[in-house]
Design a protein around this motif. Structure first.
Motif, PDB file in Angstrom:
ATOM      1  N   ARG A  59      -5.255   2.263   4.312  1.00 40.28           N
ATOM      2  CA  ARG A  59      -4.839   0.985   4.879  1.00 40.28           C
ATOM      3  C   ARG A  59      -3.476   1.100   5.571  1.00 40.28           C
ATOM      4  NH1 ARG A  59      -7.635  -3.582   3.611  1.00 40.28           N
ATOM      5  NH2 ARG A  59      -9.235  -3.456   1.974  1.00 40.28           N
ATOM      6  N   GLN A 107      -5.367  -7.665   8.250  1.00 40.50           N
ATOM      7  CA  GLN A 107      -5.050  -7.560   6.829  1.00 40.50           C
ATOM      8  C   GLN A 107      -4.078  -8.652   6.363  1.00 40.50           C
ATOM      9  OE1 GLN A 107      -4.284  -3.607   5.316  1.00 40.50           O
ATOM     10  NE2 GLN A 107      -5.025  -2.639   7.197  1.00 40.50           N
ATOM     11  N   TYR A 146       0.837  -1.204   0.000  1.00 37.33           N
ATOM     12  CA  TYR A 146       0.000   0.000   0.000  1.00 37.33           C
ATOM     13  C   TYR A 146       0.869   1.251   0.000  1.00 37.33           C
ATOM     14  CZ  TYR A 146      -3.277  -3.459   1.913  1.00 37.33           C
ATOM     15  OH  TYR A 146      -4.033  -4.582   2.133  1.00 37.33           O
TER      16      TYR A 146
END
Length: 232
Positions: free
Chosen positions: A103, A134, A97
């Motif tokens: 996130r 995650q 990311y």
């Protein structure tokens, strides 16, 4: 209600108080017959000596400060270990990311170097929690349970080191308070003994009278020494 701190009744080092007490006990033993006339018995003199011995066995502030510094150094080491573990994980997160993405920011590791101890502990816990949430998305960058567990263990060790360091700070505060209280009691007994000794010899022997005089600071000692030199 918070207990008020005890103030020292004497203005010279504890080591000097201890030595002055022992010296005056020696003089009082020499003058025991005269002290008995004031009701200051041999038993009381022995109790005074026992108080001195207990006071001398107390850890001084330098010793306590040293212990506190050791735990502080260990806390700093644990903090760096935790930061290193977090950075290692976040390097992998950044591969997946953008560091501007929600996130990534969800991990809350921005300005980690400026965090307080409490903030860093909460950061470590949050990183573990969010990473596990995650894990499916981050697996391809090498994030796995071992990587997460490293952060979790580093967080636990850091929190433990913080608690130990805080305990040492509290122990030092308590010990200083106890030492002041015992020092004040010792000083009060010293004053009582010296007042008796001075009264005994005030009109009889100026040298022995001087044996029971207390100089409470280096400045007073210098004044007395200077006066003696001038008289000589």
């Amino acid at each position: 209600m918070k207990k008020q701190s005890t103030n020292r009744q004497y203005n010279f080092p504890d080591a000097d108080l201890y030595l002055q007490c022992l010296e005056r006990i020696k003089y009082a033993n020499r003058d025991r017959e005269q002290f008995e006339q004031y009701g200051y018995t041999l038993q009381r003199l022995k109790q005074f000596k026992a108080m001195c011995d207990k006071f001398g066995d107390l850890p001084d502030d330098e010793e306590l400060l040293g212990d506190q510094m050791v735990t502080t150094e260990k806390k700093y080491t644990a903090a760096e270990n935790l930061k290193s573990a977090i950075r290692s994980l976040m390097t992998r997160v950044a591969i997946k990311y953008s560091n501007r993405s929600g996130r990534y920011r969800k991990f809350g590791t921005a300005k980690m170097g400026d965090m307080t101890d409490a903030q860093l502990i909460f950061c470590g816990r949050r990183v573990v929690r969010v990473a596990r949430q995650q894990l499916d998305f981050l697996a391809e960058t090498g994030v796995n349970e071992n990587v997460i567990r490293r952060v979790a263990e580093a967080t636990r060790q850091f929190e433990k080191s913080v608690n130990i360091q805080q305990d040492k700070v509290a122990d030092r505060d308590i010990s200083v308070e106890r030492r002041v209280e015992k020092g004040n009691k010792l000083y009060e007994e010293l004053i009582t003994l010296c007042n008796i000794g001075k009264d005994i010899w005030a009109e009889k022997d100026p040298v022995r009278y001087e044996n029971y005089c207390i100089y409470e600071s280096n400045n007073e000692q210098k004044k007395a020494r200077k006066a003696k030199q001038e008289n000589a």
